[in-house]
Scaffold this motif. Structure first.
Motif, mmCIF file in Angstrom:
data_model
loop_
_atom_site.group_PDB
_atom_site.id
_atom_site.type_symbol
_atom_site.label_atom_id
_atom_site.label_comp_id
_atom_site.label_asym_id
_atom_site.label_seq_id
_atom_site.Cartn_x
_atom_site.Cartn_y
_atom_site.Cartn_z
ATOM 1 N N UNK A 65 0.872 -1.176 0.000
ATOM 2 C CA UNK A 65 0.000 0.000 0.000
ATOM 3 C C UNK A 65 0.910 1.229 0.000
ATOM 4 N N UNK A 66 0.369 2.365 -0.469
ATOM 5 C CA UNK A 66 1.160 3.590 -0.561
ATOM 6 C C UNK A 66 0.332 4.763 -0.037
ATOM 7 N N UNK A 67 0.932 5.534 0.851
ATOM 8 C CA UNK A 67 0.267 6.723 1.385
ATOM 9 C C UNK A 67 1.062 7.941 0.925
ATOM 10 N N UNK A 68 0.454 8.757 0.070
ATOM 11 C CA UNK A 68 1.120 9.956 -0.444
ATOM 12 C C UNK A 68 0.703 11.162 0.389
ATOM 13 N N UNK A 69 1.690 11.945 0.786
ATOM 14 C CA UNK A 69 1.433 13.127 1.616
ATOM 15 C C UNK A 69 1.993 14.366 0.930
ATOM 16 N N UNK A 96 4.735 6.980 1.886
ATOM 17 C CA UNK A 96 5.007 5.919 2.836
ATOM 18 C C UNK A 96 4.644 4.598 2.173
ATOM 19 N N UNK A 97 5.629 3.707 2.048
ATOM 20 C CA UNK A 97 5.408 2.393 1.461
ATOM 21 C C UNK A 97 5.141 1.410 2.595
ATOM 22 N N UNK A 98 4.022 0.703 2.497
ATOM 23 C CA UNK A 98 3.610 -0.235 3.532
ATOM 24 C C UNK A 98 3.522 -1.650 2.960
ATOM 25 N N UNK A 99 3.809 -2.629 3.799
ATOM 26 C CA UNK A 99 3.670 -4.020 3.407
ATOM 27 C C UNK A 99 2.621 -4.713 4.250
ATOM 28 N N UNK A 100 1.888 -5.628 3.640
ATOM 29 C CA UNK A 100 0.887 -6.403 4.377
ATOM 30 C C UNK A 100 1.573 -7.431 5.284
ATOM 31 N N UNK A 193 10.113 5.379 3.553
ATOM 32 C CA UNK A 193 9.601 6.653 3.079
ATOM 33 C C UNK A 193 10.338 7.012 1.803
ATOM 34 N N UNK A 194 9.626 7.609 0.858
ATOM 35 C CA UNK A 194 10.265 8.095 -0.356
ATOM 36 C C UNK A 194 9.886 9.552 -0.538
ATOM 37 N N UNK A 195 10.897 10.409 -0.593
ATOM 38 C CA UNK A 195 10.670 11.809 -0.951
ATOM 39 C C UNK A 195 10.763 11.901 -2.469
ATOM 40 N N UNK A 196 9.762 12.505 -3.104
ATOM 41 C CA UNK A 196 9.723 12.565 -4.559
ATOM 42 C C UNK A 196 9.193 13.912 -5.010
ATOM 43 N N UNK A 197 9.818 14.467 -6.036
ATOM 44 C CA UNK A 197 9.369 15.752 -6.544
ATOM 45 C C UNK A 197 10.201 16.207 -7.713
ATOM 46 N N UNK A 198 9.854 17.354 -8.283
ATOM 47 C CA UNK A 198 10.619 17.904 -9.393
ATOM 48 C C UNK A 198 12.075 18.152 -9.004
ATOM 49 N N UNK A 199 12.958 17.899 -9.936
ATOM 50 C CA UNK A 199 14.386 18.048 -9.664
ATOM 51 C C UNK A 199 14.776 19.501 -9.493
ATOM 52 N N UNK A 200 15.712 19.728 -8.574
ATOM 53 C CA UNK A 200 16.247 21.064 -8.376
ATOM 54 C C UNK A 200 17.579 21.269 -9.067
ATOM 55 N N UNK A 201 18.016 20.287 -9.863
ATOM 56 C CA UNK A 201 19.297 20.419 -10.567
ATOM 57 C C UNK A 201 20.212 19.239 -10.321
ATOM 58 N N UNK A 202 21.462 19.414 -10.685
ATOM 59 C CA UNK A 202 22.431 18.331 -10.601
ATOM 60 C C UNK A 202 22.682 17.913 -9.158
#
Length: 221
Positions: A65-69, A96-100, A193-202
Motif C-alpha cells: 500500500x502507498x500513502x502519499x502526503x 510511505x510504502x507499507x507491506x501487508x 519513506x520516499x521523498x519525490x518531486x521535481x528536480x532542483x538540478x544536478x
C-alpha cells in the motif's frame, strides 16, 4: 574514475536491446536537490504508483500500500519524525510504502489464477493454502510484506527517474510515529519513506560502488 566512466566500462553488446532501461538503472540517483517551488501533479503521482504496482510479487499477492502526503503541515511533522531530513518538505511529496502482514489479497488473487486458466480450482486452492501458510509465522509474514513492498519501492524510484523527477528512499524514520500520524492500520508494516518531486538540478557525483569482483560469488560464497 567518474561515474560516467564507470558506466561506460560496464557497457556490453546486449545493452543495445533495452538502452533506456539500462540507462535508467545506471543513472538513477537518490537525490536530495528538489525544486521547492514546483509540486508533483496528481497525474504523475498516479502514474508512478501504477508503475510501482507492476513490481514482481510472490504469488502475485501484491502485498503493498502507498500513502502519499503533500500537505505542508503533515510534511513538517514527517520531517520531525524522520530526524530532521528537510528534503522531505522540499520535495513536496512523501510516500510511505507499507507491506501487508496478513494474506488479505489471497482469495481474490488465486481466483484470478484459476479464472485465467493458469491452474484449475483445486490447484489454486492448494497453492493458496501454501501461500497463506507462510503467514502462520509472524516473522515470515512480516518479512514477506517488507520484501515485496521493497520491490515496489524500487519501481517508484526508477519511474520517478525516468520522468525527470528526483526521489530518495529513507528507512531512517520513526516507523511507529509515521504510521500513527498517517493512520496506517496495525497490520501494515512501514517499509520506507520516499521523498519525490521535481528536480532542483544536478546532484553530487556518485560515490564509489563496490566492484563486481568483490561482490559476485560463483557457485558458493
Amino acid at each position: 574514475m567518474s561515474s560516467q566512466q564507470a558506466t561506460d566500462e560496464l557497457e556490453v553488446a546486449h545493452d543495445e536491446e533495452l538502452p533506456a532501461a539500462i540507462e535508467a538503472i545506471r543513472s538513477r540517483r537518490s537525490g536530495h536537490n528538489f525544486d521547492a517551488d514546483e509540486q508533483l501533479d496528481d497525474e504523475t503521482l498516479e502514474a508512478v504508483i501504477r508503475d510501482a504496482a507492476l513490481a514482481p510479487s510472490s504469488y502475485n499477492l501484491q502485498p503493498w500500500e502507498f500513502v502519499a502526503v503533500q500537505d505542508d503541515e503533515t510534511l513538517d511533522e514527517i520531517v520531525e519524525l524522520a530526524y530532521g531530513q528537510e528534503h522531505i518538505k522540499e520535495a513536496g511529496t512523501a510516500i510511505l510504502v507499507l507491506g501487508h502482514t496478513e494474506p488479505e489479497t489471497a482469495d481474490e488473487v488465486f481466483q484470478q489464477w484459476a479464472d485465467a486458466g493458469r491452474m484449475d480450482e483445486e490447484a489454486a486452492d492448494e497453492t493458496k493454502a501454501t501461500a497463506v501458510g507462510m503467514y502462520d509465522d509472524e516473522r515470515m509474514g512480516r518479512d514477506y510484506g517488507i520484501r515485496n513492498a521493497s520491490l515496489a519501492a524500487e519501481n517508484i524510484l526508477l519511474s520517478a527517474h525516468a520522468r525527470g523527477l528526483t526521489a530518495t528512499p529513507m528507512i531512517g524514520f520513526d516507523h511507529a510515529g509515521v504510521s500513527d500520524l498517517l493512520d496506517a492500520p496495525e497490520d501494515k508494516v512501514p517499509v520506507m519513506l520516499i521523498a519525490i518531486g521535481p528536480s532542483g538540478g544536478d546532484e553530487p557525483e556518485r560515490l564509489p560502488r563496490r566492484d563486481v569482483d568483490e561482490i559476485l560469488h560463483r557457485e558458493s560464497y
